[in-house]
Enzyme design. Structure first.
Site, short mmCIF file in Angstrom:
data_model
loop_
_atom_site.label_atom_id
_atom_site.label_comp_id
_atom_site.label_asym_id
_atom_site.label_seq_id
_atom_site.Cartn_x
_atom_site.Cartn_y
_atom_site.Cartn_z
CE LYS A 173 -3.74 -2.55 2.10
NZ LYS A 173 -4.49 -2.95 3.29
CD GLN B 134 -3.40 -4.60 6.48
OE1 GLN B 134 -3.35 -3.59 5.78
NE2 GLN B 134 -3.96 -5.71 6.05
CG ASP C 87 -9.61 -0.60 4.70
OD1 ASP C 87 -9.20 -0.74 3.52
OD2 ASP C 87 -8.96 -0.98 5.69
#
Ligand code: NAD
Length: 291
Positions: A52, A96, A119
Site C-alpha cells: 500500500k 490493517q 477501507d
C-alpha cells in the site's frame, strides 16, 4: 476464453489516478495523505501495508505508516484513531486487519470517522452503499466491479452466484451487483447452502470468495460462464523458491476452458484491491462523498 488481467487493469488505473493527483496538486491543493496503522508483527499484514505504501508513492500520495507494538492496548489504539479523525493533514486512514486478539476489531472499525474510512468498513459506509448512496466501497468488491467494467462484461439480467458471505467480499459484492446499473439477479451462497453445485452451475457469473483452494471444479460451471476467483490460499510447493504458492478457490486448469472470462490467482482480483484504496483516498481528499 479470455483471461482477465488484473495486473494490466491495475496498472492503467494507477496511471489515471496519478494523473488526477498531479492535476489536484497543480491546482493548489495539498497532496492526498493516507495513513495506515499496523499493530503487531504479522508477516502478511506487513507485506500488505508495504504494498500500500509503495502504491501511494506511485500515484503521488503522501503516506504514513504508524507501527504499533503487539501489546498496544485497545484504549491507546482508539486514542490514536481519535487523533487521526481530527488531523486536518490526514485525508483517510486504515487499520490493517487482523488485529491482535485482545483488541475488538468491531470497536476499532466503528471508532473511525466514516469520512476518513477509506477501507469502507464502517457501518455508515456499508449502510450508504446498501442504500445506493455515495460511499467508500470496500476494496475487493470495488476491484471486481472495475474488472467487469474494463472488460465490458454484460451484467444486466444475468444470474450472478456469489460463494461466501463475508462482510468484506461476498455480502457487499452480492449487494452491489444487484443494484441499478449492474442489474444482476444475485444468489448469495454460504456454508449452509443446499445443492451448491447445482446453484453454481446456474450462474452466468460466478464469484468465488470462500477461501477453500480449488473448490470450484469444471462440473460446477456452466459453459460460457464468467468466473471471478477471489480466494487466496497459500499451499506448500517444492517448485517455488519460497516453498509455497498461491491457489484460488477455482480449479483454474479445468475450469478455464469452459468459461468466457476467468480471473487467475495470482494476478486477477488481487492487484485491484490496492487501487480501490487509492481511489477512495483521492475521493476523501476531494471530499467527494462527504462535504
Ligand atoms: P471468510 O472466511 O470471512 O468467509 C468465507 C465465506 O465462505 C463464509 O461466508 C462461509 O459461509 C463461506 N463458505 C465457507 N465454506 C463454504 C463452503 N464449503 N461452501 C459454501 N460457502 C462456504 O472469507 P473472506 O474474508 O471473504 O475471504 C475469502 C477468500 O478470499 C480468502 O481466501 C481470502 O484470502 C480471499 N481474499 C482475497 C482478496 C483479494 O484481494 N484477492 C481480498 C479479500 C479476501
Amino acid at each position: 476464453m479470455q483471461i482477465i488481467d488484473g495486473k494490466e487493469v491495475a496498472a492503467n488505473l494507477r496511471k489515471e489516478i496519478a494523473a488526477e493527483v498531479e492535476q489536484w496538486v497543480a491546482s493548489g491543493h495539498r497532496r492526498p495523505h493516507l495513513v495506515a496503522i499496523l499493530v503487531g508483527n504479522d508477516g502478511a499484514s506487513q507485506t500488505y501495508v508495504g504494498h500500500k505504501e509503495k502504491c501511494c508513492g506511485e500515484v503521488g500520495f503522501r503516506s504514513t505508516v504508524l507501527r504499533l507494538p503487539e501489546e498496544t492496548t485497545e484504549e491507546s489504539l482508539l486514542q490514536e484513531i481519535a487523533r487521526l479523525n481530527v488531523d486536518p493533514e490526514v485525508d483517510g486512514f486504515i487499520v490493517q486487519l487482523p488485529l491482535p486478539k485482545h483488541i475488538s476489531e468491531q470497536k476499532v472499525i466503528e471508532a473511525i470517522d466514516p469520512k476518513k474510512d477509506v477501507d469502507g468498513f464502517h457501518p455508515v459506509n456499508t449502510g450508504r452503499m446498501i442504500s445506493g448512496l455515495p460511499a467508500y466501497l470496500p476494496a475487493t468488491p470495488d476491484g471486481i466491479l472495475e474488472l467487469l467494467k474494463y472488460y465490458k462484461i454484460e451484467t444486466s439480467g444475468r444470474h450472478c452466484v456469489v460463494i461466501g458471505r463475508s462482510n468484506i467480499v461476498g455480502r457487499p459484492i452480492a449487494n452491489l451487483l444487484s443494484q441499478k446499473g449492474w442489474d444482476c439477479t444475485v444468489t448469495l451462497c454460504h456454508s449452509r447452502t443446499k445443492d451448491l453445485k447445482d446453484v453454481v452451475r446456474s450462474g452466468d457469473i460466478v464469484i468465488a470468495a470462500l477461501g477453500k483452494a480449488e473448490f470450484v471444479t469444471a462440473d460446477m460451471v456452466k459453459e460460457g460462464a464468467v468466473i471471478v476467483d477471489v480466494g487466496i490460499t497459500r499451499v506448500p510447493s517444492n517448485k517455488t523458491k519460497s516453498g509455497w504458492k498461491l491457489l484460488g478457490d477455482v480449479k483454474f486448469d479445468e475450469v478455464a476452458p469452459k468459461c468466457s472470462y476467468i480471473t487467475p490467482v495470482p494476478g486477477g482480483v488481487g492487484p485491484m484491491t490496492i487501487i480501490s484504496l487509492m481511489k477512495n483516498t483521492l475521493k476523501a481528499a476531494r471530499k467527494e462523498i462527504y462535504k
